[in-house]
Structures are given as structure tokens and as C-alpha cells.
Design a protein around this motif. Structure first.
Motif, PDB file in Angstrom:
ATOM      1  N   ASP A 159       1.404  -1.583  -0.298  1.00 14.13           N
ATOM      2  CA  ASP A 159      -0.231  -0.113   0.262  1.00 14.13           C
ATOM      3  C   ASP A 159       1.065   1.456   0.092  1.00 14.13           C
ATOM      4  O   ASP A 159       0.992   2.780  -0.521  1.00 14.13           O
ATOM      5  N   VAL A 160       2.120   0.764   0.978  1.00 14.87           N
ATOM      6  CA  VAL A 160       2.813   1.996   0.629  1.00 14.87           C
ATOM      7  C   VAL A 160       3.106   2.832  -0.172  1.00 14.87           C
ATOM      8  O   VAL A 160       3.369   3.626  -1.015  1.00 14.87           O
ATOM      9  N   LEU A 161       4.068   1.884  -2.029  1.00 21.00           N
ATOM     10  CA  LEU A 161       4.184   1.586  -2.778  1.00 21.00           C
ATOM     11  C   LEU A 161       3.655   1.770  -3.555  1.00 21.00           C
ATOM     12  O   LEU A 161       4.045   2.996  -4.423  1.00 21.00           O
ATOM     13  N   GLU A 162       1.904   1.859  -3.204  1.00 25.01           N
ATOM     14  CA  GLU A 162       1.542   2.364  -4.082  1.00 25.01           C
ATOM     15  C   GLU A 162       1.647   4.072  -4.381  1.00 25.01           C
ATOM     16  O   GLU A 162       0.396   4.291  -5.018  1.00 25.01           O
ATOM     17  N   HIS A 163       1.181   4.484  -2.531  1.00 22.92           N
ATOM     18  CA  HIS A 163       0.678   5.715  -2.885  1.00 22.92           C
ATOM     19  C   HIS A 163       2.024   6.283  -3.270  1.00 22.92           C
ATOM     20  O   HIS A 163       2.127   7.207  -4.188  1.00 22.92           O
ATOM     21  N   TYR A 164       3.467   6.216  -3.652  1.00 25.71           N
ATOM     22  CA  TYR A 164       4.250   6.624  -4.443  1.00 25.71           C
ATOM     23  C   TYR A 164       3.919   6.004  -5.637  1.00 25.71           C
ATOM     24  O   TYR A 164       4.390   7.071  -6.943  1.00 25.71           O
ATOM     25  N   GLN A 165       3.924   5.047  -5.958  1.00 27.25           N
ATOM     26  CA  GLN A 165       3.729   5.084  -7.545  1.00 27.25           C
ATOM     27  C   GLN A 165       1.990   6.192  -8.159  1.00 27.25           C
ATOM     28  O   GLN A 165       2.052   6.391  -9.878  1.00 27.25           O
ATOM     29  N   GLN A 166       1.573   6.518  -7.476  1.00 25.86           N
ATOM     30  CA  GLN A 166      -0.363   6.905  -7.713  1.00 25.86           C
ATOM     31  C   GLN A 166       0.552   8.413  -7.234  1.00 25.86           C
ATOM     32  O   GLN A 166      -0.024   9.832  -8.141  1.00 25.86           O
ATOM     33  N   GLY A 167       1.370   9.127  -6.694  1.00 27.89           N
ATOM     34  CA  GLY A 167       1.778  10.479  -6.869  1.00 27.89           C
ATOM     35  C   GLY A 167       1.588  10.668  -5.476  1.00 27.89           C
ATOM     36  O   GLY A 167       1.095  11.108  -4.662  1.00 27.89           O
ATOM     37  N   ALA A 168       3.124  10.952  -4.864  1.00 23.22           N
ATOM     38  CA  ALA A 168       3.579  11.155  -3.364  1.00 23.22           C
ATOM     39  C   ALA A 168       3.249  12.962  -3.112  1.00 23.22           C
ATOM     40  O   ALA A 168       4.608  13.063  -2.303  1.00 23.22           O
ATOM     41  N   GLY A 169       2.926  13.900  -3.401  1.00 24.03           N
ATOM     42  CA  GLY A 169       3.154  15.263  -2.856  1.00 24.03           C
ATOM     43  C   GLY A 169       5.005  15.603  -3.197  1.00 24.03           C
ATOM     44  O   GLY A 169       4.906  14.878  -4.478  1.00 24.03           O
ATOM     45  N   GLU A 170       5.408  16.028  -2.547  1.00 22.01           N
ATOM     46  CA  GLU A 170       6.625  16.400  -2.356  1.00 22.01           C
ATOM     47  C   GLU A 170       7.475  15.286  -2.970  1.00 22.01           C
ATOM     48  O   GLU A 170       8.530  15.549  -2.570  1.00 22.01           O
ATOM     49  N   ALA A 171       7.331  13.859  -2.750  1.00 21.03           N
ATOM     50  CA  ALA A 171       8.405  12.930  -3.030  1.00 21.03           C
ATOM     51  C   ALA A 171       8.107  12.484  -4.537  1.00 21.03           C
ATOM     52  O   ALA A 171       8.791  11.740  -4.960  1.00 21.03           O
ATOM     53  N   GLY A 172       6.968  13.397  -4.992  1.00 18.70           N
ATOM     54  CA  GLY A 172       6.509  13.202  -6.717  1.00 18.70           C
ATOM     55  C   GLY A 172       6.152  11.767  -6.743  1.00 18.70           C
ATOM     56  O   GLY A 172       5.573  11.322  -5.675  1.00 18.70           O
ATOM     57  N   ARG A 173       6.172  11.605  -7.704  1.00 15.12           N
ATOM     58  CA  ARG A 173       5.825   9.598  -8.451  1.00 15.12           C
ATOM     59  C   ARG A 173       6.866   9.342  -8.780  1.00 15.12           C
ATOM     60  O   ARG A 173       7.862   9.318  -9.886  1.00 15.12           O
ATOM     61  N   TRP A 174       6.412   7.911  -8.475  1.00  7.14           N
ATOM     62  CA  TRP A 174       7.670   6.730  -8.535  1.00  7.14           C
ATOM     63  C   TRP A 174       6.922   5.951  -9.679  1.00  7.14           C
ATOM     64  O   TRP A 174       5.891   5.051  -9.027  1.00  7.14           O
ATOM     65  N   ILE A 175       6.596   5.418 -10.830  1.00  8.64           N
ATOM     66  CA  ILE A 175       6.717   4.467 -12.071  1.00  8.64           C
ATOM     67  C   ILE A 175       7.417   2.532 -11.940  1.00  8.64           C
ATOM     68  O   ILE A 175       8.077   3.496 -13.003  1.00  8.64           O
ATOM     69  N   GLY A 176       7.494   2.036 -11.353  1.00  4.77           N
ATOM     70  CA  GLY A 176       7.768   0.974 -11.114  1.00  4.77           C
ATOM     71  C   GLY A 176       7.496  -0.328 -11.886  1.00  4.77           C
ATOM     72  O   GLY A 176       6.089  -0.069 -11.938  1.00  4.77           O
ATOM     73  N   ASP A 177       7.760  -1.344 -12.256  1.00  2.97           N
ATOM     74  CA  ASP A 177       6.616  -2.129 -12.780  1.00  2.97           C
ATOM     75  C   ASP A 177       6.483  -3.747 -11.423  1.00  2.97           C
ATOM     76  O   ASP A 177       7.342  -2.522 -10.557  1.00  2.97           O
ATOM     77  N   SER A 178       6.417  -4.633 -11.825  1.00  3.35           N
ATOM     78  CA  SER A 178       5.819  -5.691 -10.400  1.00  3.35           C
ATOM     79  C   SER A 178       6.691  -5.863 -10.727  1.00  3.35           C
ATOM     80  O   SER A 178       7.258  -6.109  -9.280  1.00  3.35           O
ATOM     81  N   LEU A 179       8.356  -6.113 -11.481  1.00  5.89           N
ATOM     82  CA  LEU A 179       9.167  -6.788 -11.107  1.00  5.89           C
ATOM     83  C   LEU A 179       9.851  -5.379  -9.418  1.00  5.89           C
ATOM     84  O   LEU A 179      10.938  -5.836  -9.098  1.00  5.89           O
ATOM     85  N   GLN A 180      10.267  -4.307 -10.137  1.00  5.05           N
ATOM     86  CA  GLN A 180      11.200  -3.135  -9.545  1.00  5.05           C
ATOM     87  C   GLN A 180       9.726  -3.221  -8.548  1.00  5.05           C
ATOM     88  O   GLN A 180      10.796  -3.154  -7.258  1.00  5.05           O
ATOM     89  N   LYS A 181       8.602  -3.924  -8.176  1.00  7.33           N
ATOM     90  CA  LYS A 181       8.727  -2.832  -6.799  1.00  7.33           C
ATOM     91  C   LYS A 181       8.364  -4.372  -5.744  1.00  7.33           C
ATOM     92  O   LYS A 181       8.677  -4.016  -4.222  1.00  7.33           O
ATOM     93  N   GLU A 182       8.835  -5.411  -6.735  1.00  3.82           N
ATOM     94  CA  GLU A 182       8.894  -6.660  -5.674  1.00  3.82           C
ATOM     95  C   GLU A 182       9.887  -6.521  -5.271  1.00  3.82           C
ATOM     96  O   GLU A 182      10.646  -7.144  -3.302  1.00  3.82           O
ATOM     97  N   ALA A 183      11.324  -6.062  -5.986  1.00  7.91           N
ATOM     98  CA  ALA A 183      12.280  -6.061  -5.770  1.00  7.91           C
ATOM     99  C   ALA A 183      12.738  -4.733  -4.452  1.00  7.91           C
ATOM    100  O   ALA A 183      13.261  -5.262  -3.271  1.00  7.91           O
ATOM    101  N   LEU A 184      11.501  -3.773  -4.808  1.00  5.94           N
ATOM    102  CA  LEU A 184      12.016  -2.317  -3.855  1.00  5.94           C
ATOM    103  C   LEU A 184      11.465  -3.247  -2.488  1.00  5.94           C
ATOM    104  O   LEU A 184      12.147  -3.069  -1.259  1.00  5.94           O
ATOM    105  N   LEU A 185      10.260  -4.509  -2.103  1.00  7.43           N
ATOM    106  CA  LEU A 185      10.011  -4.514  -1.336  1.00  7.43           C
ATOM    107  C   LEU A 185      10.631  -6.008  -0.266  1.00  7.43           C
ATOM    108  O   LEU A 185      11.037  -5.330   1.085  1.00  7.43           O
ATOM    109  N   ALA A 186      11.326  -6.208  -1.308  1.00  4.55           N
ATOM    110  CA  ALA A 186      12.082  -7.142  -0.583  1.00  4.55           C
ATOM    111  C   ALA A 186      13.535  -6.903   0.707  1.00  4.55           C
ATOM    112  O   ALA A 186      14.088  -7.008   1.036  1.00  4.55           O
TER     113      ALA A 186
END
Ligand code: HEC
Ligand code: HEC
Length: 292
Positions: free
Chosen positions: A260-287
Motif C-alpha cells: 500500500d505504501v508503494l502504491e501511494h508513491y506510484q500514484q504520486g506522493a506530493g513532495e516525494a513525487g511519483r515513482w513508476i516501476g513495473d511489478s518486478l521492480q516493486k517486488e525488488a524494492l519490497l524485498a
């Protein structure tokens, strides 16, 4: 005949090589610190201890979006971890409490800032006098101060201990480096842009940002301290440690999982901006996040 005990020898050697002498009462002080941390009698309703919210099994955070303080009152924010807390970080989401390295006054400021225990630090001396065991131990371990100061010194020492132990554990975890975790780390420090704010000890820069999260109309944030309008809703970059044990996330606990946290960053997180990663990148970041 000159007889030296081991502790005296350490003091002697410490003095000779110019480093600080080890304190022979260290162990007792830590045990007392833990006892005070877990004792609910210091709250206004006599039921809530530090450990009610900062639960040892959850890296000294808890599992609720907001915790329950004295008289069943909900806390304003989510309880953060104390395991590995950096000692030079301004404390609380609004940074209104000085860092632990400033000494035991930061604990007094923290207790006052909490409000959660509905506990008046001015009554400390009086209260401690009614507990003979604490009275006696605090008096013996800190002979040159009053009881309330000794209480704060003891808690401070215990918090520094949690900070140090947690930091060591975190160094051991993050040195794990299977390929997925390594890829996540590279993303975190590179392309995904997390490192811009999550850098330094405990992965926090100690600065304040507004991540445009919903349901925050009552959150003053840093403006409570600076009184500047532009700081409204800005909160301190949190420590990223022990994340596998500290769900839910964000300062109001609105994200149930790290996904859910990463989902927020993917949708655009205000001063943190927006990060668009694919599902594999998301999995790596979570790990990677799970090793912190
Ligand atoms: C009712 C729940 C509750 C109790 C009881 C409680 N805390 Fe907290 N603690 C919190 C919450 C919530 C925060 C975050 C508050 C904020 O950011 O505004 C916090 C923050 C802190 C922080 C700062 C952490 C950081 O990252 O800035 C310290 C240090 C701390 N507490 C120590 C203690 C100590 C010591 C006690 C006992 C004397 C205690 N707490 C009791 C809920 C609690
Ligand atoms: C502009 C600064 C900034 C950037 C960039 C940033 N963060 Fe954050 N992060 C924050 C702040 C501030 C919060 C607290 C937000 C809140 O609750 O209001 C936060 C919260 C979090 C949390 C929740 C921690 C907890 O215990 O509640 C996680 C996990 C996290 N960030 C990971 C990341 C990742 C992964 C990235 C990169 C994709 C990232 N952050 C980029 C500032 C930032």
C-alpha cells in the motif's frame, strides 16, 4: 596487599588509555530502565506503560493505526519503532523534541509531547517516593540527583541501549545481499528516488515533507513548531527500520501493508513525487525494505 576487582581494572585501564571508564552499574541501570519502561503505574489511569504502545515483540512499535493511551484515548499518530532509533534525529513527527544525544531532557520533552499517558512529569518525584523499591534503587544508582531526574536518566539510558542494539541488528540484516534485495537497494538509492529523503542513519534525513496523503485535514505537522503556513502537513521523514514488524505504515497508520505504501508513491506522493516501476521492480524494492 593490593587487590583489584575486575571492574576496578577496567576503570584503571580505561583511565590509562584515555577512554571513558565503563560503568560497573550499567547492567543494573538497564534492568531498572526496562522495569520503568514496562510499568503502567506512571500513567494517569495506572494502566498504560511505554511498552503498551512500544511493544518489544514489534520492534517497540505496535500493530494498531493509532494506539490506545490512558483512559482508552486514541493517540494522535501511529506509534513508531524505538529499536535502532538514530540518536541525532529530532524526535516526533513534527520534530518538536530534541534528539536523544542531547541527554535525558529529551526524554522529559518526549513524555510531555506524548500526552498519551496523561502523565504529569511534575508529579514524578512524589510518585516515585511511594514505590520503595524504585526509591531505593534510583537513590543508590544515581546518588547525586533527585528521584525524578534519576528516573529520566534511567529511561534515557534504556532508550540509548535500544537504539544501539537495534542499529547493530539492522547492520546485520542489510548486509544480506541475495540478487533481488541487491536490485531493490539499487532502485531505492537510484531510479526510484527514495534516497533523496530516506538517507543517513536509519534512512531518514530528519527533514519534513508533505506526501499528500488523504484524511489529513487535522494534521498541522511541522507548522506546529515553526508556525509557518508552508509547513502545514509536513512530517519528518520516518526511520525505515524493522519494517517487517511495524505495520501499519505512515503517521496515521493508513497503509496496512508495504504494498500500500508503494502504491501511494506510484500514484504520486506530493513532495516525494511519483515513482513508476513495473511489478518486478516493486517486488525488488519490497524485498529490500523488508531487510531494513
Ligand atoms: C499510548 C501509546 C504510547 C505510550 C504509552 C508511549 N508512547 Fe512513545 N510514542 C507514541 C506515539 C504515537 C509516538 C509518535 C508521536 C508523534 O510523532 O507525534 C511516540 C513517539 C516516541 C518517541 C519518538 C520516536 C521518534 O521516532 O521520533 C520516543 C523516544 C518515545 N515515544 C518514547 C516513549 C517512552 C519512553 C514512553 C514511556 C515513558 C512512551 N514513549 C510511551 C506512543 C506511545
Ligand atoms: C520527499 C521525501 C521522500 C521520498 C522521496 C520518499 N519518502 Fe518515504 N516517506 C517520507 C515521509 C515524509 C514519510 C511519512 C509520510 C506520512 O505519513 O505523512 C514517508 C514514509 C515512508 C514509509 C512508511 C514508514 C513507516 O514506518 O510508516 C515507507 C516504507 C517509505 N516512506 C518508503 C519509501 C520508498 C520505498 C521511497 C521511494 C520509492 C520513498 N519512501 C520516497 C519521505 C519520502
Amino acid at each position: 596487599m593490593l587487590r583489584l576487582r575486575f571492574a576496578n581494572i577496567l576503570v584503571l585501564v580505561g583511565g590509562l588509555v584515555g577512554c571513558e571508564a565503563p560503568d560497573p552499574t550499567e547492567h543494573e541501570k538497564l534492568r531498572l530502565g526496562q522495569a520503568l519502561f514496562e510499568d503502567g503505574r506512571f500513567s494517569a489511569d495506572g494502566k498504560v506503560s511505554c511498552a503498551s504502545c512500544h511493544r518489544p515483540a514489534h520492534a517497540f512499535a505496535d500493530t494498531l493505526p493509532r494506539s490506545i493511551g490512558a483512559f482508552g484515548r486514541e493517540t494522535r499518530r501511529n506509534t513508531p519503532t524505538l529499536w535502532g532509533l538514530p540518536t541525532d534525529l529530532p524526535l516526533m513527527a513534527d520534530g518538536g523534541v530534541p534528539p536523544l544525544k542531547n541527554g535525558s531532557l529529551s526524554v522529559l520533552a518526549a513524555l510531555t509531547a506524548h500526552g498519551d499517558m496523561a502523565f504529569d512529569p511534575r508529579s514524578l518525584n512524589q510518585k516515585l517516593k511511594t514505590y520503595p523499591r524504585y526509591h531505593q534503587l534510583l537513590g543508590r544508582l544515581y546518588p547525586s540527583t533527585d528521584l525524578a531526574s534519576a528516573y529520566l536518566l534511567t529511561l534515557h539510558r534504556y532508550l540509548l541501549y535500544l537504539s544501539e542494539q537495534g542499529r547493530q541488528a539492522s547492520i546485520r540484516n542489510t548486509s544480506l545481499n541475495p540478487p533481488l534485495v541487491a536490485q531493490g537497494k539499487a532502485l531505492f538509492e537510484g531510479e526510484a528516488g527514495c534516497f533523496r529523503c530516506h538517507n543517513g542513519e536509519g534512512k531518514t534525513d530528519g527533514a519534513f515533507y508533505n506526501l499528500a496523503l488523504g484524511n489529513r485535514s487535522k494534521e498541522e505537522g511541522r507548522a506546529a513548531i515553526t508556525l509557518k503556513e508552508e509547513d502545514r502537513g509536513r512530517l519528518r521523514t520516518p526511520v525505515l527500520r524493522n519494517l517487517r514488524k511495524t505495520a501499519p505504515y505512515f503517521y496515521d497508520g493508513q497503509a496496512a501493508t508495504l504494498q500500500d505504501v508503494l502504491e501511494h508513491y506510484q500514484q504520486g506522493a506530493g513532495e516525494a513525487g511519483r515513482w513508476i516501476g513495473d511489478s518486478l521492480q516493486k517486488e525488488a524494492l519490497l524485498a529490500y525494505l523488508l531487510t531494513l
